[in-house]
Scaffold this active site. Structure first.
Site, PDB file in Angstrom:
ATOM      1  N   ASP A 180       0.807  -1.089   0.085  1.00  0.00           N
ATOM      2  CA  ASP A 180      -0.208  -0.043  -0.038  1.00  0.00           C
ATOM      3  C   ASP A 180       0.927   1.300  -0.110  1.00  0.00           C
ATOM      4  O   ASP A 180       2.187   1.200  -0.364  1.00  0.00           O
ATOM      5  CB  ASP A 180      -0.828   0.173   1.149  1.00  0.00           C
ATOM      6  CG  ASP A 180      -0.449   0.157   2.626  1.00  0.00           C
ATOM      7  OD1 ASP A 180       0.760   0.334   2.536  1.00  0.00           O
ATOM      8  OD2 ASP A 180      -0.883   0.264   3.523  1.00  0.00           O
ATOM      9  N   HIS A 181       0.314   2.404   0.218  1.00  0.00           N
ATOM     10  CA  HIS A 181       1.218   3.616   0.260  1.00  0.00           C
ATOM     11  C   HIS A 181       2.222   3.672   1.140  1.00  0.00           C
ATOM     12  O   HIS A 181       3.250   4.112   1.149  1.00  0.00           O
ATOM     13  CB  HIS A 181       0.137   4.755   0.568  1.00  0.00           C
ATOM     14  CG  HIS A 181      -0.530   4.895   1.764  1.00  0.00           C
ATOM     15  ND1 HIS A 181      -1.677   3.649   1.701  1.00  0.00           N
ATOM     16  CD2 HIS A 181      -0.451   5.385   2.960  1.00  0.00           C
ATOM     17  CE1 HIS A 181      -2.211   3.770   3.105  1.00  0.00           C
ATOM     18  NE2 HIS A 181      -1.460   4.731   3.622  1.00  0.00           N
ATOM     19  N   CYS A 221       3.036  -3.308   4.076  1.00  0.00           N
ATOM     20  CA  CYS A 221       2.309  -2.249   4.569  1.00  0.00           C
ATOM     21  C   CYS A 221       2.896  -1.509   5.806  1.00  0.00           C
ATOM     22  O   CYS A 221       4.054  -1.807   5.996  1.00  0.00           O
ATOM     23  CB  CYS A 221       0.847  -2.718   4.655  1.00  0.00           C
ATOM     24  SG  CYS A 221       0.492  -3.757   6.207  1.00  0.00           S
ATOM     25  N   THR A 244       2.600  -1.883   9.001  1.00  0.00           N
ATOM     26  CA  THR A 244       2.940  -2.813  10.092  1.00  0.00           C
ATOM     27  C   THR A 244       3.278  -4.107   9.472  1.00  0.00           C
ATOM     28  O   THR A 244       3.782  -5.058  10.291  1.00  0.00           O
ATOM     29  CB  THR A 244       1.843  -2.925  11.182  1.00  0.00           C
ATOM     30  OG1 THR A 244       0.397  -3.339  10.504  1.00  0.00           O
ATOM     31  CG2 THR A 244       1.397  -1.601  11.818  1.00  0.00           C
ATOM     32  N   GLY A 245       2.634  -4.487   8.272  1.00  0.00           N
ATOM     33  CA  GLY A 245       2.738  -5.662   7.858  1.00  0.00           C
ATOM     34  C   GLY A 245       1.527  -6.644   8.261  1.00  0.00           C
ATOM     35  O   GLY A 245       1.208  -7.773   7.763  1.00  0.00           O
ATOM     36  N   HIS A 266       9.749 -24.286   8.467  1.00  0.00           N
ATOM     37  CA  HIS A 266       8.581 -25.041   9.247  1.00  0.00           C
ATOM     38  C   HIS A 266       7.146 -24.674   8.594  1.00  0.00           C
ATOM     39  O   HIS A 266       6.283 -25.459   8.669  1.00  0.00           O
ATOM     40  CB  HIS A 266       8.612 -24.724  10.593  1.00  0.00           C
ATOM     41  CG  HIS A 266       9.756 -25.106  11.390  1.00  0.00           C
ATOM     42  ND1 HIS A 266       9.957 -25.053  12.830  1.00  0.00           N
ATOM     43  CD2 HIS A 266      10.917 -25.687  11.033  1.00  0.00           C
ATOM     44  CE1 HIS A 266      10.830 -25.718  13.290  1.00  0.00           C
ATOM     45  NE2 HIS A 266      11.651 -26.299  12.193  1.00  0.00           N
ATOM     46  N   HIS A 272       6.510 -31.130   9.695  1.00  0.00           N
ATOM     47  CA  HIS A 272       5.817 -29.706   9.428  1.00  0.00           C
ATOM     48  C   HIS A 272       4.801 -30.008   8.238  1.00  0.00           C
ATOM     49  O   HIS A 272       3.624 -29.198   8.350  1.00  0.00           O
ATOM     50  CB  HIS A 272       6.989 -29.121   9.129  1.00  0.00           C
ATOM     51  CG  HIS A 272       8.144 -28.753   9.897  1.00  0.00           C
ATOM     52  ND1 HIS A 272       7.864 -28.273  11.315  1.00  0.00           N
ATOM     53  CD2 HIS A 272       9.316 -29.072   9.803  1.00  0.00           C
ATOM     54  CE1 HIS A 272       9.140 -28.497  11.964  1.00  0.00           C
ATOM     55  NE2 HIS A 272       9.824 -29.091  11.199  1.00  0.00           N
TER      56      HIS A 272
HETATM   57  C1  RB5 Z   1      -1.926   2.492   6.531  1.00  0.00           C
HETATM   58  O1  RB5 Z   1      -1.814   3.795   7.497  1.00  0.00           O
HETATM   59  C2  RB5 Z   1      -1.983   1.378   7.521  1.00  0.00           C
HETATM   60  O2  RB5 Z   1      -3.067   1.304   8.354  1.00  0.00           O
HETATM   61  C3  RB5 Z   1      -1.480   0.089   6.694  1.00  0.00           C
HETATM   62  O3  RB5 Z   1      -0.351   0.346   6.045  1.00  0.00           O
HETATM   63  C4  RB5 Z   1      -1.075  -1.005   7.641  1.00  0.00           C
HETATM   64  O4  RB5 Z   1      -0.126  -0.873   8.463  1.00  0.00           O
HETATM   65  C5  RB5 Z   1      -2.209  -1.740   7.765  1.00  0.00           C
HETATM   66  O5  RB5 Z   1      -2.214  -2.904   8.541  1.00  0.00           O
END
Ligand code: RB5
Length: 150
Positions: A8-9, A65, A67-68, A98, A133
């Site tokens: 994403d951005h 993203c 946080t991932g 695994h 596994h």
């Molecule tokens: C975008 O602000 C943020 O929410 C997204 O990149 C991500 O971290 C969501 O899980």
């Protein structure tokens, strides 16, 4: 090996770094976007990467993203996808050995660029060990449409 990559951005800049890193290693990379820092909805890119893998057009994928977390939640809704959010090299190695993870998720606001590239490198180095596994992954697969599906 072909790798499909999306973000994403929030993950856009790190995606570009990871893509350049992979291309420099001679990896065939397909970039499904996003292509700028303009606000973008992460599930849409998780879907693109997951479907690319489901369709057999790439063996593995990388999703980024902030946080991932959003990427991993989204990608794991797709049958046959094993997306792993990794914040260090050990997790990356174990997710291959695994869990046979076919998508690596990264958080651009969690890991710096150097660490992210080390995680990607570790993830590329490792193979699935199978054995006990595999039995565990088979249990998960059964939830995906076979007996006892959920
Ligand atoms: C975008 O602000 C943020 O929410 C997204 O990149 C991500 O971290 C969501 O899980």
């Amino acid at each position: 090996m072909k790798i499909v990559i999306g973000s994403d951005h929030a993950g856009y800049r790190l995606k570009e770094s990871v893509k350049n890193f992979l291309v420099g290693k001679g990896v065939d990379v397909e970039d499904v976007g996003t292509h700028s820092e303009e606000s973008a909805d992460y599930p849409l890119y998780a879907e693109k990467v997951a479907r690319y893998i489901q369709d057999g057009k790439a063996e593995r994928g990388i999703l980024i993203c902030g946080t991932g977390i959003g990427m991993s939640i989204s990608a794991n809704k797709f049958r046959g996808i094993r997306a792993s959010l990794c914040t260090n090299e050990y997790m990356a190695r174990m997710s291959r050995r695994h869990n046979n993870a076919n998508i690596l998720c990264l958080g651009s606001r969690v890991v710096g660029e150097d660490l992210a590239l080390s995680i990607v490198s570790a993830w590329l180095d490792e193979e699935f060990e199978g054995g006990r596994h595999l039995k565990r992954l088979t249990i998960i697969e059964e939830w995906e449409g076979g007996k006892g599906s959920c």
